[in-house]
Design a protein around this motif. Structure first.
Motif, PDB file in Angstrom:
ATOM      1  N   GLU A  15       0.824  -1.208   0.000  1.00 15.17           N
ATOM      2  CA  GLU A  15       0.000   0.000   0.000  1.00 15.17           C
ATOM      3  C   GLU A  15       0.861   1.261   0.000  1.00 15.17           C
ATOM      4  N   LEU A  16       2.180   1.078   0.248  1.00 13.07           N
ATOM      5  CA  LEU A  16       3.091   2.212   0.309  1.00 13.07           C
ATOM      6  C   LEU A  16       4.024   2.301  -0.884  1.00 13.07           C
ATOM      7  N   ALA A  17       4.443   1.139  -1.411  1.00  6.70           N
ATOM      8  CA  ALA A  17       5.486   1.132  -2.443  1.00  6.70           C
ATOM      9  C   ALA A  17       5.246   0.008  -3.435  1.00  6.70           C
ATOM     10  N   HIS A  18       5.923   0.115  -4.585  1.00 10.19           N
ATOM     11  CA  HIS A  18       5.888  -0.936  -5.605  1.00 10.19           C
ATOM     12  C   HIS A  18       6.961  -1.973  -5.248  1.00 10.19           C
ATOM     13  N   LEU A  19       6.519  -3.169  -4.873  1.00  7.76           N
ATOM     14  CA  LEU A  19       7.448  -4.221  -4.461  1.00  7.76           C
ATOM     15  C   LEU A  19       7.516  -5.285  -5.547  1.00  7.76           C
ATOM     16  N   PRO A  20       8.728  -5.652  -6.008  1.00  5.60           N
ATOM     17  CA  PRO A  20       8.854  -6.685  -7.062  1.00  5.60           C
ATOM     18  C   PRO A  20       8.387  -8.050  -6.553  1.00  5.60           C
ATOM     19  N   SER A  21       8.779  -8.389  -5.362  1.00  7.21           N
ATOM     20  CA  SER A  21       8.344  -9.624  -4.704  1.00  7.21           C
ATOM     21  C   SER A  21       8.512  -9.398  -3.210  1.00  7.21           C
ATOM     22  N   CYS A  22       7.807 -10.173  -2.414  1.00  8.92           N
ATOM     23  CA  CYS A  22       7.868  -9.920  -0.971  1.00  8.92           C
ATOM     24  C   CYS A  22       7.516 -11.184  -0.209  1.00  8.92           C
ATOM     25  N   ARG A  23       8.265 -11.413   0.855  1.00  5.73           N
ATOM     26  CA  ARG A  23       7.945 -12.458   1.812  1.00  5.73           C
ATOM     27  C   ARG A  23       8.458 -12.026   3.174  1.00  5.73           C
ATOM     28  N   ASP A  24       7.945 -12.640   4.219  1.00  4.37           N
ATOM     29  CA  ASP A  24       8.313 -12.241   5.569  1.00  4.37           C
ATOM     30  C   ASP A  24       9.818 -12.375   5.780  1.00  4.37           C
ATOM     31  N   GLY A  25      10.430 -11.320   6.303  1.00  9.42           N
ATOM     32  CA  GLY A  25      11.877 -11.265   6.508  1.00  9.42           C
ATOM     33  C   GLY A  25      12.564 -10.311   5.547  1.00  9.42           C
ATOM     34  N   ASP A  26      11.849  -9.880   4.499  1.00  6.16           N
ATOM     35  CA  ASP A  26      12.453  -8.960   3.528  1.00  6.16           C
ATOM     36  C   ASP A  26      12.534  -7.545   4.089  1.00  6.16           C
ATOM     37  N   VAL A  27      13.512  -6.791   3.560  1.00  2.00           N
ATOM     38  CA  VAL A  27      13.697  -5.384   3.921  1.00  2.00           C
ATOM     39  C   VAL A  27      13.878  -4.591   2.636  1.00  2.00           C
ATOM     40  N   PHE A  28      13.218  -3.436   2.557  1.00  2.00           N
ATOM     41  CA  PHE A  28      13.283  -2.602   1.356  1.00  2.00           C
ATOM     42  C   PHE A  28      13.699  -1.189   1.746  1.00  2.00           C
ATOM     43  N   LEU A  29      14.147  -0.451   0.748  1.00  4.35           N
ATOM     44  CA  LEU A  29      14.564   0.928   0.981  1.00  4.35           C
ATOM     45  C   LEU A  29      13.966   1.831  -0.095  1.00  4.35           C
ATOM     46  N   ILE A  30      13.305   2.873   0.354  1.00  2.93           N
ATOM     47  CA  ILE A  30      12.857   3.948  -0.553  1.00  2.93           C
ATOM     48  C   ILE A  30      13.820   5.110  -0.338  1.00  2.93           C
ATOM     49  N   PRO A  31      14.742   5.358  -1.260  1.00  2.00           N
ATOM     50  CA  PRO A  31      15.747   6.417  -1.046  1.00  2.00           C
ATOM     51  C   PRO A  31      15.089   7.790  -0.946  1.00  2.00           C
ATOM     52  N   ASP A  32      15.646   8.602  -0.076  1.00  2.00           N
ATOM     53  CA  ASP A  32      15.200   9.985   0.051  1.00  2.00           C
ATOM     54  C   ASP A  32      16.161  10.857  -0.749  1.00  2.00           C
ATOM     55  N   PRO A  33      15.672  11.533  -1.787  1.00  2.00           N
ATOM     56  CA  PRO A  33      16.596  12.335  -2.624  1.00  2.00           C
ATOM     57  C   PRO A  33      17.278  13.462  -1.857  1.00  2.00           C
ATOM     58  N   ASN A  34      16.773  13.807  -0.683  1.00  3.62           N
ATOM     59  CA  ASN A  34      17.365  14.895   0.102  1.00  3.62           C
ATOM     60  C   ASN A  34      18.482  14.413   1.028  1.00  3.62           C
ATOM     61  N   ASP A  35      18.695  13.084   1.093  1.00  4.93           N
ATOM     62  CA  ASP A  35      19.727  12.564   1.983  1.00  4.93           C
ATOM     63  C   ASP A  35      21.120  12.932   1.466  1.00  4.93           C
ATOM     64  N   GLY A  36      21.992  13.252   2.420  1.00  2.00           N
ATOM     65  CA  GLY A  36      23.376  13.516   2.069  1.00  2.00           C
ATOM     66  C   GLY A  36      24.204  12.243   2.047  1.00  2.00           C
ATOM     67  N   ALA A  37      25.518  12.398   1.849  1.00  2.00           N
ATOM     68  CA  ALA A  37      26.413  11.229   1.752  1.00  2.00           C
ATOM     69  C   ALA A  37      26.445  10.468   3.065  1.00  2.00           C
ATOM     70  N   ALA A  38      26.432  11.174   4.205  1.00  2.00           N
ATOM     71  CA  ALA A  38      26.491  10.495   5.507  1.00  2.00           C
ATOM     72  C   ALA A  38      25.236   9.669   5.746  1.00  2.00           C
ATOM     73  N   ALA A  39      24.088  10.203   5.370  1.00  2.00           N
ATOM     74  CA  ALA A  39      22.846   9.462   5.555  1.00  2.00           C
ATOM     75  C   ALA A  39      22.815   8.231   4.666  1.00  2.00           C
ATOM     76  N   ARG A  40      23.297   8.359   3.432  1.00  2.00           N
ATOM     77  CA  ARG A  40      23.312   7.198   2.535  1.00  2.00           C
ATOM     78  C   ARG A  40      24.299   6.148   3.038  1.00  2.00           C
ATOM     79  N   ALA A  41      25.421   6.592   3.611  1.00  2.00           N
ATOM     80  CA  ALA A  41      26.415   5.644   4.137  1.00  2.00           C
ATOM     81  C   ALA A  41      25.852   4.866   5.323  1.00  2.00           C
ATOM     82  N   ALA A  42      24.997   5.509   6.110  1.00  2.00           N
ATOM     83  CA  ALA A  42      24.440   4.840   7.287  1.00  2.00           C
ATOM     84  C   ALA A  42      23.514   3.702   6.909  1.00  2.00           C
TER      85      ALA A  42
END
Length: 777
Positions: A515-542
């Motif tokens: 309901e939030l994002a387009h997921l290619p496939s999904c099962r319990d235990g998966d983790v996804f990331l929606i990148p924030d275009p405003n994040d800096g290099a430190a945030a992306r490294a984290a």
């Protein structure tokens, strides 16, 4: 002329009004009723500031959910308060759960003892709802046994729905405002918010617009029965009184009616004050104790009304020559002059024009200029209407007999016809201006919520994570629910304490995350990331796989030690948010339940989003019952695309309440005025019937006599109202726009009141149209 002569002549007029027989008494009673209706509304208006103050004080005195980050320690003088607010159809239900922690725990206003667990005290109106046959669903939601009633001190209105229930399992949570610990009820925070100059200006305009028609009606009421009174005064000229003395005696008669009107108005006000506790208008209710007018304003009304009665009568008598052998009124009068009638509206515009473009960013509006300018523009309607009616009826042509009777009557007494509709014209002009003003600035007080009611109808905020499994299980099975999605949210910091970068964290099963994002496939235990275009290099490294972060990383000393370490998994996949996502501005990590450490659940916020089947009656009530069953401290919110400022909404509600009162006054006063006009023309009507005039013709003539002035009055009111509305919008620095449907509805409301009054006056008109009316003694 000395004061003694004035006093003697006014006193003689008072005696004539009281001892003048049946005619004098009828005229004085009619005047008293007309003035009394206006006085009652004036007293009501003078009480409005106290009503608003009293409601605000009551609300502040019982304030408990302070949302303060500082929690007082448990002690003998503390109480735990849990939020139990709900709604019953379109009415809010204020609810609180109470758990005293010591012998000196503070009681909320209106409650004399704490209810035990399983008990509750309720407002009188809630007791009625719960005991009614239609309150079954609400009773399921509030199953506690009723053991008492909340006193007036704990309620802001007589029809408010409220309850306090006992509890023994409340607990304060640092990341939740559902339960708080208090040492006292009441809001003790200083109010430092700057007042909105536009709202202050709008409040002033509302009061002026509502009160000006009242003043116009009172001025018209003191002239009831003027023609018969003037004929009686002719007898005084036979015994030696001069014209000035006759006018002062006439003013004394009007003064008697005005003084009696003050008494009648006070009685009307007291009756209305007592009835205020049993009525509800536009969802608002009050206690009679709120309606206490300011003593200074009461004195002002008590002095202004009699003074206005004397002044209006003296002014009206200038055009009447009371001679020993009769009254020269029906002779052709000099045409009314236009130039001085244009001065009030022009002066009003001159007072308002300097404030054009101020908006809310150039300081406060000058309240004296605002009040004076609006008042003069509305008074201009009252001044221009007699001239307009006279000029228009003088040019009316021939037509049916009923039309000719009406036109001739209007030509002989255009001033009387204008007085009848003056108040309605002033009220419509003010209503059009206010409608334009409120519609124009509405966008400034309306904000987009980012919610899409098509995606979800209701949002339930749970008080703790332990209720989430039951909520995810129960809501899909609730009657009237098409779909339900359970989602938890929190944040992930790059350090345990004082993180430099934080990332949003959303937890839900695969159906919820889709309901939030387009997921290619999904099962319990998966983790996804929606990148924030405003994040800096430190945030992306984290967020690189293998980096450790901390759920519920804190900046506060009081809650340190509760951070939960979590390592970004290697299988992290990037996805994109849906354009119609259930939440706005979704970014960060999306986790399925088994990817979250079990100990992290209490650190998250938990919501359930429900899509209702609106074809099911009371679907939202079934959802609220389920919410109360799985978590009695949960909060239920209906989604809406926009939200409005509470102060703006309150002011608009106050305007509607005042408009209802003014319309009631308009109808009642017009009816009294119409009956007085018919009473004065009783012998004329009887004469016409005796000579063979059909009653249908006379009835139509009365209708034409009302329709012509009200049409002219509404046209003038529309012109002045549009002008005033445009100036007010310019003052608030808002684009001028006109909603013609609303303008027509305002004019239609005024015409509807006049039509209703005309229809109500037909039965007495038919009784007067009898030859027996010519009988005299």
């Amino acid at each position: 002329m000395n004061i003694r002569q004035w006093t003697r002549d006014l006193g003689m007029g008072l005696r004539f009004a009281v001892t003048g027989g049946r005619e004098g008494w009828v005229r004085m009673v009619l005047t008293a009723v007309g003035v009394g209706l206006g006085v009652a509304l004036l007293l009501l208006t003078t009480a409005l500031p106290n009503v608003l103050t009293a409601r605000h004080q009551r609300e502040e005195a019982r304030t408990d959910l302070t949302y303060s980050a500082k929690v007082p320690p448990k002690g003998e003088n503390t109480v735990l308060v849990g939020s139990g607010d709900t709604k019953w159809h379109d009415k809010d239900v204020r609810g609180r759960f109470l758990e005293p922690e010591g012998a000196r725990a503070p009681l909320p206003p209106g409650v004399d003892r704490f209810p035990a667990p399983g008990e509750m005290v309720v407002s009188p109106e809630l007791r009625k709802v719960l005991s009614s046959d239609g309150g079954r669903l609400l009773r399921e939601r509030l199953p506690e046994r009723i053991t008492g009633t909340i006193g007036e001190a704990g309620l802001i209105g007589s029809h408010e729905l409220a309850y306090y229930a006992g509890a023994d399992d409340l607990a304060v949570q640092e990341n939740s405002s559902h339960v708080v610990r208090l040492t006292a009820f009441g809001d003790r925070r200083p109010t430092s918010e700057r007042a909105d100059p536009v709202l202050i200006m709008m409040t002033l305009v509302v009061f002026v617009v509502l009160l000006t028609p009242v003043a116009v009606f009172i001025a018209a009421a003191v002239r009831f029965g003027g023609e018969r009174r003037d004929r009686r005064l002719a007898a005084l000229r036979l015994v030696g009184s001069d014209r000035r003395m006759t006018r002062r005696i006439a003013a004394g008669e009007a003064l008697a009616g005005a003084v009696l009107g003050l008494a009648v108005g006070t009685v009307f006000f007291l009756i209305g004050r007592q009835a205020a506790g049993s009525v509800e208008v536009l969802g608002e209710s009050f206690f009679p104790s709120y309606l206490n007018p300011s003593p200074a304003l009461v004195v002002l009304v008590g002095v202004a009304v009699p003074a206005a009665a004397v002044g209006v009568t003296l002014f009206a008598m200038r055009g009447v020559a009371v001679e020993p052998l009769g009254v020269v009124r029906t002779a052709k009068q000099a045409r009314r002059r236009l130039w001085w009638r244009l001065l009030p509206p022009v002066a009003g515009l001159a007072m308002l024009v300097p404030m054009i473009g101020n908006g809310r960013s150039h300081g406060d509006f000058n309240e004296y200029l605002v009040v004076g300018g609006v008042l003069l523009l509305l008074v201009g309607v009252s001044a221009l209407l007699p001239w307009l009616v006279e000029a228009a009826v003088a040019r009316l042509g021939s037509g049916p007999v009923s039309w000719q009777l009406a036109v001739r009557r209007l030509q002989l007494s255009s001033g009387t016809a204008a007085r009848m509709v003056n108040g309605i014209a002033v009220a419509v002009a003010g209503a059009i201006a206010l409608q334009m003003l409120f519609a124009g600035v509405e966008g400034q007080y309306t904000k987009e919520t980012g919610q899409d009611p098509e995606r979800a109808s209701v949002q339930i905020d749970l008080s703790n994570g332990s209720a989430l499994p039951a909520a995810a299980r129960e809501f899909p099975r609730t009657k009237g629910v098409r779909a339900a999605v359970a989602i938890s949210s929190g944040s992930l910091g790059d350090r345990r304490r004082d993180p430099g970068n934080t990332t949003g964290l959303t937890v839900g099963d695969c159906a919820a995350l889709r309901e939030l994002a387009h997921l290619p496939s999904c099962r319990d235990g998966d983790v996804f990331l929606i990148p924030d275009p405003n994040d800096g290099a430190a945030a992306r490294a984290a967020l690189r796989p293998g980096r450790e972060g901390f759920i519920d990383a804190t900046y506060s000393e009081s809650v340190r030690g509760r951070e939960i370490p979590w390592t970004v998994p290697a299988g992290l996949r990037r996805v994109t948010a849906r354009e119609d996502s259930l939440r706005s501005n979704v970014s960060g990590l999306l986790l399925t339940p088994s990817a979250l450490p079990a100990e992290a659940a209490p650190a998250l916020y938990h919501q359930v989003y429900v899509r209702l089947d609106l074809s099911v009656p009371d679907a939202d009530q079934y959802v609220r019952n389920t919410a109360a069953r799985v978590d009695r401290l949960s909060s239920v919110w209906h989604w809406a695309a926009t939200t409005q400022s509470r102060k703006y909404t309150s002011l608009r509600t106050g305007l509607f309440l005042g408009a209802v009162c003014v319309l009631a006054l308009i109808g009642a006063s017009l009816l009294v005025s119409q009956l007085e006009q018919l009473r004065e023309r009783r012998k004329l009507l009887s004469s016409l019937v005796a000579f063979g005039t059909r009653r249908r013709t006379l009835g139509l003539s009365v209708l034409w006599q009302t329709a012509v002035p009200i049409t002219l009055g509404l046209l003038l009111a529309s012109a002045v109202g549009l002008t005033l509305g445009a100036v007010l919008l310019k003052m608030t620095d808002t684009t001028v726009s006109v909603d013609w449907s609303n303008v027509l509805s305002m004019a239609g409301a005024g015409a509807g009141v006049v039509l209703a009054v005309t229809l109500l006056s037909l039965p007495p008109l038919l009784r007067m149209m009898r030859p027996e009316g010519l009988r005299t003694e």
